[in-house]
Design a protein around this motif. Structure first.
Motif, mmCIF file in Angstrom:
data_model
loop_
_atom_site.group_PDB
_atom_site.id
_atom_site.type_symbol
_atom_site.label_atom_id
_atom_site.label_comp_id
_atom_site.label_asym_id
_atom_site.label_seq_id
_atom_site.Cartn_x
_atom_site.Cartn_y
_atom_site.Cartn_z
ATOM 1 N N HIS A 190 0.915 -1.205 0.061
ATOM 2 C CA HIS A 190 0.006 0.023 0.034
ATOM 3 C C HIS A 190 0.869 1.243 -0.070
ATOM 4 C CE1 HIS A 190 -2.214 -3.171 2.024
ATOM 5 N NE2 HIS A 190 -3.163 -2.816 1.496
ATOM 6 N N ILE A 191 1.093 1.811 -1.355
ATOM 7 C CA ILE A 191 2.298 2.930 -1.413
ATOM 8 C C ILE A 191 1.564 4.160 -0.679
ATOM 9 C CG2 ILE A 191 1.264 3.856 -3.421
ATOM 10 C CD1 ILE A 191 4.101 3.610 -4.590
ATOM 11 N N PRO A 192 2.665 4.935 0.073
ATOM 12 C CA PRO A 192 4.087 4.548 0.326
ATOM 13 C C PRO A 192 4.465 3.642 1.643
ATOM 14 C CG PRO A 192 3.581 6.690 1.109
ATOM 15 C CD PRO A 192 2.229 6.008 0.480
ATOM 16 N N GLY A 193 3.299 3.000 2.125
ATOM 17 C CA GLY A 193 3.776 2.305 3.252
ATOM 18 C C GLY A 193 2.476 2.150 4.194
ATOM 19 N N HIS A 194 2.034 0.789 4.693
ATOM 20 C CA HIS A 194 1.193 0.737 5.850
ATOM 21 C C HIS A 194 1.766 -0.075 6.912
ATOM 22 C CE1 HIS A 194 -2.933 0.451 7.511
ATOM 23 N NE2 HIS A 194 -3.282 0.858 6.337
ATOM 24 N N GLY A 195 3.095 -0.247 7.073
ATOM 25 C CA GLY A 195 3.721 -1.193 7.862
ATOM 26 C C GLY A 195 3.774 -0.461 9.216
ATOM 27 N N ARG A 196 3.637 0.782 9.504
ATOM 28 C CA ARG A 196 4.021 1.356 10.751
ATOM 29 C C ARG A 196 2.617 1.898 11.322
ATOM 30 N NH1 ARG A 196 9.294 3.329 12.223
ATOM 31 N NH2 ARG A 196 10.624 2.938 10.162
ATOM 32 N N ALA A 197 1.707 1.659 10.679
ATOM 33 C CA ALA A 197 0.348 2.119 11.093
ATOM 34 C C ALA A 197 -0.168 1.351 12.176
ATOM 35 C CB ALA A 197 -0.761 1.875 10.121
ATOM 36 N N THR A 198 -0.594 2.218 13.232
ATOM 37 C CA THR A 198 -0.917 1.617 14.684
ATOM 38 C C THR A 198 -2.448 1.403 14.814
ATOM 39 O OG1 THR A 198 -0.928 3.895 15.393
ATOM 40 C CG2 THR A 198 1.047 2.499 15.688
ATOM 41 N N ALA A 199 -3.240 1.454 13.794
ATOM 42 C CA ALA A 199 -4.661 1.522 13.391
ATOM 43 C C ALA A 199 -4.952 0.641 12.273
ATOM 44 C CB ALA A 199 -5.222 2.659 13.511
ATOM 45 N N ASP A 200 -6.113 0.147 12.080
ATOM 46 C CA ASP A 200 -6.561 -0.800 10.907
ATOM 47 C C ASP A 200 -7.276 0.384 10.269
ATOM 48 O OD1 ASP A 200 -7.722 -2.102 8.731
ATOM 49 O OD2 ASP A 200 -8.229 -3.555 10.173
ATOM 50 N N SER A 201 -6.859 0.873 8.987
ATOM 51 C CA SER A 201 -7.545 1.905 8.371
ATOM 52 C C SER A 201 -8.922 1.537 7.603
ATOM 53 C CB SER A 201 -6.531 2.386 6.975
ATOM 54 O OG SER A 201 -6.141 1.229 5.963
ATOM 55 N N HIS A 202 -9.201 0.398 7.555
ATOM 56 C CA HIS A 202 -10.784 -0.066 7.474
ATOM 57 C C HIS A 202 -11.533 0.519 8.643
ATOM 58 C CE1 HIS A 202 -8.591 -3.469 5.397
ATOM 59 N NE2 HIS A 202 -9.503 -3.492 4.536
ATOM 60 N N PHE A 203 -11.037 0.870 9.722
ATOM 61 C CA PHE A 203 -11.965 1.200 10.889
ATOM 62 C C PHE A 203 -11.669 2.804 11.139
ATOM 63 C CE2 PHE A 203 -11.559 -3.411 11.401
ATOM 64 C CZ PHE A 203 -12.675 -3.614 10.877
ATOM 65 N N ARG A 204 -10.570 3.337 11.212
ATOM 66 C CA ARG A 204 -9.956 4.251 11.642
ATOM 67 C C ARG A 204 -8.744 4.740 10.899
ATOM 68 N NH1 ARG A 204 -6.829 5.129 16.269
ATOM 69 N NH2 ARG A 204 -6.114 3.025 17.152
ATOM 70 N N LEU A 205 -8.430 6.292 10.993
ATOM 71 C CA LEU A 205 -7.563 6.944 10.182
ATOM 72 C C LEU A 205 -6.184 6.522 11.060
ATOM 73 C CD1 LEU A 205 -6.015 8.309 7.785
ATOM 74 C CD2 LEU A 205 -6.874 10.418 9.191
ATOM 75 N N PRO A 206 -5.136 5.614 10.662
ATOM 76 C CA PRO A 206 -3.788 5.644 11.429
ATOM 77 C C PRO A 206 -2.866 6.909 11.008
ATOM 78 C CG PRO A 206 -4.232 4.043 10.000
ATOM 79 C CD PRO A 206 -5.030 4.969 9.449
ATOM 80 N N THR A 207 -2.275 7.335 12.004
ATOM 81 C CA THR A 207 -1.148 8.400 11.863
ATOM 82 C C THR A 207 0.183 7.984 12.179
ATOM 83 O OG1 THR A 207 -2.907 10.339 12.453
ATOM 84 C CG2 THR A 207 -0.354 10.622 12.695
ATOM 85 N N VAL A 208 1.068 8.260 11.323
ATOM 86 C CA VAL A 208 2.512 7.900 11.663
ATOM 87 C C VAL A 208 3.349 9.095 11.766
ATOM 88 C CG1 VAL A 208 4.560 6.934 10.431
ATOM 89 C CG2 VAL A 208 2.463 5.698 10.270
ATOM 90 N N ASP A 209 4.023 9.103 12.740
ATOM 91 C CA ASP A 209 4.675 10.434 13.109
ATOM 92 C C ASP A 209 6.355 10.006 13.039
ATOM 93 O OD1 ASP A 209 2.473 11.919 13.929
ATOM 94 O OD2 ASP A 209 2.448 10.886 16.058
ATOM 95 N N THR A 210 6.736 9.115 12.216
ATOM 96 C CA THR A 210 8.308 8.947 12.152
ATOM 97 C C THR A 210 8.655 9.951 10.935
ATOM 98 O OG1 THR A 210 7.736 6.585 12.104
ATOM 99 C CG2 THR A 210 9.640 7.278 11.040
ATOM 100 N N ALA A 211 9.884 10.293 11.510
ATOM 101 C CA ALA A 211 10.729 11.390 10.728
ATOM 102 C C ALA A 211 10.901 11.041 9.266
ATOM 103 C CB ALA A 211 12.076 11.522 11.193
ATOM 104 N N ARG A 212 10.766 11.780 8.311
ATOM 105 C CA ARG A 212 10.958 11.733 6.827
ATOM 106 C C ARG A 212 12.179 10.637 6.469
ATOM 107 N NH1 ARG A 212 9.554 15.800 1.784
ATOM 108 N NH2 ARG A 212 10.040 14.117 0.242
ATOM 109 N N GLU A 213 13.300 11.317 7.084
ATOM 110 C CA GLU A 213 14.573 10.449 7.011
ATOM 111 C C GLU A 213 14.485 8.963 7.102
ATOM 112 O OE1 GLU A 213 14.106 13.097 8.596
ATOM 113 O OE2 GLU A 213 15.077 14.710 7.306
ATOM 114 N N GLU A 214 13.690 8.816 8.084
ATOM 115 C CA GLU A 214 13.749 7.350 8.460
ATOM 116 C C GLU A 214 12.527 6.664 7.531
ATOM 117 O OE1 GLU A 214 14.008 3.716 10.827
ATOM 118 O OE2 GLU A 214 15.062 5.512 10.402
ATOM 119 N N LEU A 215 11.604 7.361 7.172
ATOM 120 C CA LEU A 215 10.635 6.667 6.424
ATOM 121 C C LEU A 215 11.422 6.378 4.964
ATOM 122 C CD1 LEU A 215 7.653 9.000 7.043
ATOM 123 C CD2 LEU A 215 7.733 6.630 7.597
ATOM 124 N N GLU A 216 12.170 7.236 4.449
ATOM 125 C CA GLU A 216 13.053 6.990 3.374
ATOM 126 C C GLU A 216 13.779 6.041 3.306
ATOM 127 O OE1 GLU A 216 14.446 11.035 2.531
ATOM 128 O OE2 GLU A 216 12.770 11.659 1.566
#
Length: 340
Positions: free
Chosen positions: A172-198
């Motif tokens: 699921h581009i650009p990545g769903h692996g860090r999500a702490t919620a199931d987006s079927h049910f609610r919106l996940p927010t990932v607060d990881t820094a851009r450099e780490e995401l890249e």
């Protein structure tokens, strides 16, 4: 006539009169199937054929989520059970060549099942990289936790599908692996820094940027766009998906009816198209929502039309394949994991 920029689900095992009228009038680009649409091979083939007849395109794309493991729309008694993605990762850790071989073989077998039914697109592979503490929605669907390994197995899965005449959809581009919620049910927010995401999440997708189609993640990446999930973020689509990752194929949303997205179905559809997705995916088969999606999606044109045409042109004729021998070989490889 030109197709509209959406993919639709339908409600059941066969089309209702209202669904026939809708499909004939609105011309969705594709159809996606779920368990509610599947009972037996002849029934699925008839449903697929009728959709194509109604839109007037013999090669209109028909999609399915047939990953293996817990995400499998086809299953017994008519179709085999396939292993989840994590199994290929476990075998890869024992022997990388065997892990890639098993992943390629499994998707080649899946492709054979799909082509028998006229299904030409599988929403696979995943390039999501899960982390500790993430929601289980990805879980053992993922191939591993190292971007290079994930990308290598995803490439093998892609090769198996393509050899069987089935188009892949990278998700699921650009990545769903860090999500702490199931987006079927609610919106996940990932607060990881851009450099780490890249370095991690996005890095798994970069080697797969040549795939013909990809599906977005309904995930907010606050370091990039704190207000919008990737699906409706022009910033993420432009800077990350098209830019940093370099994906230039057909970009479809994940399901517009998922609870991660805010607003009415019409609002969501407009936001998806405005952000830069080429295609809106609507899955639940609710006709009132389908009509809202159709009203808010344009006819395919310009860059989106070009990407759609190139995606369909990438589909190959199935290569010769001994399905019985392939299944026996896959079972033997899976036994290696079980005895390790």
């Amino acid at each position: 006539m030109t197709s509209r920029a959406f993919i639709t689900g339908v409600s059941g095992l066969e089309l209702t009169a209202a669904e026939r009228e809708f499909i004939r009038g609105e011309l969705p680009w594709g159809l996606i199937l779920f368990k509610r649409n599947i009972e037996a091979p002849d029934q699925v083939s008839a449903l697929v054929d009728e959709f194509r007849s109604l839109v007037g395109e013999v090669d209109a794309p028909v999609l399915i989520d047939q990953e293996g493991g817990r995400v499998a729309r086809l299953g017994p008694p008519h179709w085999p059970v396939y292993p989840p993605g994590a199994t290929f990762g476990a075998l890869y850790d024992l022997d990388p060549a065997l892990g890639l071989k098993a992943a390629r073989l499994s998707s080649r077998l899946i492709a054979a099942d799909l082509i028998d039914l006229g299904i030409t697109v599988d929403c696979l592979p995943l390039a999501d990289v899960p982390v500790a503490g993430a929601d289980a929605v990805i879980g053992n669907r993922a191939y591993g936790t190292q971007p290079a390994k994930v990308a290598a197995i995803a490439r093998a899965v892609t090769e198996g599908l393509e050899q069987g005449g089935v188009l892949p959809v990278l998700k699921h581009i650009p990545g769903h692996g860090r999500a702490t919620a199931d987006s079927h049910f609610r919106l996940p927010t990932v607060d990881t820094a851009r450099e780490e995401l890249e370095r991690t999440d996005f890095a798994a997708f970069q080697p797969l940027a040549d795939l013909p189609m990809a599906m977005t993640a309904h995930v907010v990446f606050s370091a990039l766009d704190p207000a919008q999930p990737a699906t409706t973020s022009a910033t993420i689509i432009r800077q990350v998906i098209r830019g940093g990752i370099g994906f230039q194929g057909l970009l479809m949303s994940d399901d517009v009816s998922m609870n991660a997205l805010a607003g009415s179905i019409a609002d969501r559809t407009r936001a998806i198209i405005t952000a830069g997705c080429d295609m809106v995916l609507h899955c639940n088969g609710k006709l009132d929502e389908m009509r809202d999606v159709a009203r808010e999606t344009p006819e395919l044109a310009d860059e989106a039309l070009g990407r759609a045409k190139r995606a369909l042109a990438a589909r190959k004729q199935p290569e010769p394949f001994d399905r019985q021998a392939g299944r026996a070989e896959l079972e033997a490889l899976m036994d290696r994991v079980g005895t390790a």
